[in-house]
Design a protein around this motif. Structure first.
Motif, short mmCIF file in Angstrom:
data_model
loop_
_atom_site.label_atom_id
_atom_site.label_comp_id
_atom_site.label_asym_id
_atom_site.label_seq_id
_atom_site.Cartn_x
_atom_site.Cartn_y
_atom_site.Cartn_z
N GLY A 1 30.86 64.75 22.69
CA GLY A 1 29.48 65.00 23.09
C GLY A 1 28.89 66.22 22.40
O GLY A 1 27.75 66.20 21.94
N THR B 1 27.77 67.53 28.65
CA THR B 1 28.86 66.95 27.86
C THR B 1 30.19 67.08 28.60
O THR B 1 31.12 66.33 28.32
CB THR B 1 29.00 67.62 26.48
OG1 THR B 1 29.34 68.99 26.64
CG2 THR B 1 27.75 67.47 25.66
N TYR C 1 26.90 59.66 27.38
CA TYR C 1 26.12 60.82 26.92
C TYR C 1 25.02 60.37 25.95
O TYR C 1 23.87 60.78 26.09
CB TYR C 1 27.03 61.86 26.25
CG TYR C 1 26.26 63.10 25.87
CD1 TYR C 1 25.98 64.07 26.81
CD2 TYR C 1 25.80 63.29 24.58
CE1 TYR C 1 25.27 65.21 26.48
CE2 TYR C 1 25.09 64.43 24.23
CZ TYR C 1 24.83 65.38 25.20
OH TYR C 1 24.10 66.50 24.87
#
Length: 154
Positions: free
Chosen positions: A38, A80, A88
């Motif tokens: 992420g 994240t 995400y």
């Protein structure tokens, strides 16, 4: 609320709480790996934004001066630690589309406001809270795992 500001200490605390939730479901190593993916995605996004606005303005720019608030960036970093990489990306794109629709409706509403800033992190936080509550109540999907995406695609 009046200043659209959040104390900075809230971001690391939220990151730890969200990572603790994810850790309980997926384990430590998987949680860190997903956060790394992420963060990499986010870093690439910010790099492209920085290059785009620097080329557009014909000078090096600071994204946090005129384009993004520090709270927006910190919130995107914090989530994240909970969302899986697929979730995400879906959340990032979906929330930006919804915030864009909100901003367009706000701009053309009858009530003309002088504030040109969009409360990106606040709106994204509300959306994430709704998704987390929905996930908890109905078990429709799992935000910390991409398994529901794979099942949906097959």
């Amino acid at each position: 609320m009046r200043y659209r500001a959040v104390y900075w200490i809230c971001f690391p605390v939220l990151a730890m709480l969200l990572f603790n939730l994810k850790y309980r479901f997926t384990g430590f190593l998987n949680g860190l790996t997903d956060a790394g993916y992420g963060l990499s995605f986010l870093l690439i996004q910010f790099l492209f934004l920085w290059i785009y606005f620097s080329v557009k303005n014909r000078r090096m720019i600071n994204l946090t001066n005129d384009y993004l608030g520090l709270g927006d960036i910190l919130f995107l970093i914090v989530i994240t630690f909970y969302l899986s990489p697929g979730n995400y990306v879906l959340f990032y794109i979906g929330s930006l589309i919804l915030v864009l629709i909100y901003a367009i409706l706000q701009k053309y509403s009858l009530e003309k406001k002088s504030n040109k800033h969009i409360p990106l992190a606040g709106l994204q936080a509300m959306l994430l809270a709704l998704l987390m509550i929905t996930d908890h109540l109905f078990n429709a999907f799992t935000l910390y795992s991409d398994s529901w995406i794979y099942i949906l695609m097959s």
